[in-house]
Design a protein around this motif. Structure first.
Motif, PDB file in Angstrom:
ATOM      1  N   SER A  74       0.814  -1.218   0.000  1.00  0.00           N
ATOM      2  CA  SER A  74       0.000   0.000   0.000  1.00  0.00           C
ATOM      3  C   SER A  74       0.847   1.268   0.000  1.00  0.00           C
ATOM      4  O   SER A  74       0.505   2.245  -0.658  1.00  0.00           O
ATOM      5  CB  SER A  74      -0.986  -0.008   1.167  1.00  0.00           C
ATOM      6  N   SER A 114      -5.443   4.681   1.322  1.00  0.00           N
ATOM      7  CA  SER A 114      -6.030   3.619   2.135  1.00  0.00           C
ATOM      8  C   SER A 114      -7.547   3.567   1.968  1.00  0.00           C
ATOM      9  O   SER A 114      -8.127   2.487   1.810  1.00  0.00           O
ATOM     10  CB  SER A 114      -5.662   3.827   3.603  1.00  0.00           C
ATOM     11  N   ARG A 122      -6.558  -7.830  -1.654  1.00  0.00           N
ATOM     12  CA  ARG A 122      -5.603  -7.480  -0.598  1.00  0.00           C
ATOM     13  C   ARG A 122      -5.159  -8.791   0.047  1.00  0.00           C
ATOM     14  O   ARG A 122      -5.985  -9.562   0.504  1.00  0.00           O
ATOM     15  CB  ARG A 122      -6.324  -6.590   0.419  1.00  0.00           C
ATOM     16  N   THR A 123      -3.834  -9.019   0.070  1.00  0.00           N
ATOM     17  CA  THR A 123      -3.284 -10.245   0.651  1.00  0.00           C
ATOM     18  C   THR A 123      -2.298  -9.870   1.748  1.00  0.00           C
ATOM     19  O   THR A 123      -1.349  -9.115   1.495  1.00  0.00           O
ATOM     20  CB  THR A 123      -2.549 -11.074  -0.428  1.00  0.00           C
ATOM     21  N   ALA A 124      -2.529 -10.404   2.961  1.00  0.00           N
ATOM     22  CA  ALA A 124      -1.621 -10.131   4.086  1.00  0.00           C
ATOM     23  C   ALA A 124      -0.311 -10.878   3.883  1.00  0.00           C
ATOM     24  O   ALA A 124      -0.288 -11.998   3.363  1.00  0.00           O
ATOM     25  CB  ALA A 124      -2.269 -10.552   5.398  1.00  0.00           C
ATOM     26  N   MET A 125       0.782 -10.230   4.287  1.00  0.00           N
ATOM     27  CA  MET A 125       2.105 -10.843   4.178  1.00  0.00           C
ATOM     28  C   MET A 125       2.289 -11.839   5.322  1.00  0.00           C
ATOM     29  O   MET A 125       1.969 -11.528   6.467  1.00  0.00           O
ATOM     30  CB  MET A 125       3.199  -9.782   4.250  1.00  0.00           C
ATOM     31  N   ASP A 136       3.751 -10.822   9.015  1.00  0.00           N
ATOM     32  CA  ASP A 136       3.425  -9.442   9.386  1.00  0.00           C
ATOM     33  C   ASP A 136       2.089  -9.072   8.761  1.00  0.00           C
ATOM     34  O   ASP A 136       2.023  -8.582   7.644  1.00  0.00           O
ATOM     35  CB  ASP A 136       4.524  -8.473   8.930  1.00  0.00           C
ATOM     36  N   ARG A 137       1.028  -9.313   9.505  1.00  0.00           N
ATOM     37  CA  ARG A 137      -0.315  -9.121   8.975  1.00  0.00           C
ATOM     38  C   ARG A 137      -0.648  -7.648   8.742  1.00  0.00           C
ATOM     39  O   ARG A 137      -1.630  -7.325   8.098  1.00  0.00           O
ATOM     40  CB  ARG A 137      -1.335  -9.782   9.891  1.00  0.00           C
ATOM     41  N   ARG A 138       0.182  -6.729   9.241  1.00  0.00           N
ATOM     42  CA  ARG A 138      -0.035  -5.304   8.981  1.00  0.00           C
ATOM     43  C   ARG A 138       0.376  -4.942   7.563  1.00  0.00           C
ATOM     44  O   ARG A 138      -0.121  -3.974   6.998  1.00  0.00           O
ATOM     45  CB  ARG A 138       0.749  -4.438   9.972  1.00  0.00           C
ATOM     46  N   GLN A 139       1.294  -5.693   6.998  1.00  0.00           N
ATOM     47  CA  GLN A 139       1.754  -5.465   5.628  1.00  0.00           C
ATOM     48  C   GLN A 139       0.848  -6.230   4.666  1.00  0.00           C
ATOM     49  O   GLN A 139       0.619  -7.424   4.857  1.00  0.00           O
ATOM     50  CB  GLN A 139       3.194  -5.956   5.453  1.00  0.00           C
ATOM     51  N   VAL A 140       0.325  -5.532   3.662  1.00  0.00           N
ATOM     52  CA  VAL A 140      -0.528  -6.191   2.672  1.00  0.00           C
ATOM     53  C   VAL A 140       0.004  -5.913   1.276  1.00  0.00           C
ATOM     54  O   VAL A 140       0.629  -4.887   1.026  1.00  0.00           O
ATOM     55  CB  VAL A 140      -2.006  -5.732   2.770  1.00  0.00           C
TER      56      VAL A 140
END
Length: 166
Positions: A56, A71, A85-88, A91-95
């Motif tokens: 993002s 956002s 949108r796919t979470a990394m 680190d679920r904050r990074q998509v």
């Protein structure tokens, strides 16, 4: 030597703004009226179509939009099922963001229409003038970026009242 502006019509940014308002208004009507997306959402779709999957922050930087507006637009595009949108992992904050099949279809329909508007607008110029305009815009963009990097200007504060003359 360039003459200093003496009136509103002499200001380059005003003239560019007027051009953007008229020509950009046609793009806006296509985006909102026919395809149900905002101009900001269109810009993000263009970047993702051009560059592929992005985080993002990288998307905001590439689209030259602030992160908060990006956002909100991403949320809207995900809701419209145009962007996934796919979470990394880890680190679920990074998509990571990518166009969905529906997003690619919308881009494939809208891009040629916008390209045609550009073609029709530039038809007012001969090919040499189009090339000169392209080169001039590149130089102006580089100059604007250099000026912005060194300018000591106050931050925007729309709540501040203008100074009153004594």
């Amino acid at each position: 030597m360039l003459e200093p502006p003496r009136a509103l019509e002499d200001l380059l940014l005003y003239r560019l703004s007027r051009l953007q308002a008229v020509a950009g208004g046609m793009v806006l009507r296509l985006c909102e009226g026919r395809f149900g997306i905002t101009r900001r959402e269109w810009r993000l779709l263009l970047v993702l179509a051009d560059r592929g999957t992005l985080g993002s922050s990288a998307l905001a930087d590439a689209a030259q939009l602030d992160r908060a507006r990006t956002s909100r637009a991403i949320g809207s595009l995900v809701e419209k099922q145009l962007v996934a949108r796919t979470a990394m992992p880890g680190d679920r904050r990074q998509v990571m963001l990518a166009l969905t099949a529906e997003g690619r279809r919308l881009h494939a329909q809208l891009f040629p229409l916008v390209a045609r508007l550009q073609h029709d607008l530039l038809a007012a110029l001969d090919p040499a003038a189009v090339a000169a305009l392209d080169a001039a815009l590149a130089r102006l963009q580089a100059q604007a970026e250099a000026l912005a990097a060194t300018a000591a200007l106050p931050k925007a504060n729309r709540r501040r009242r203008p100074p009153v003359a004594p």
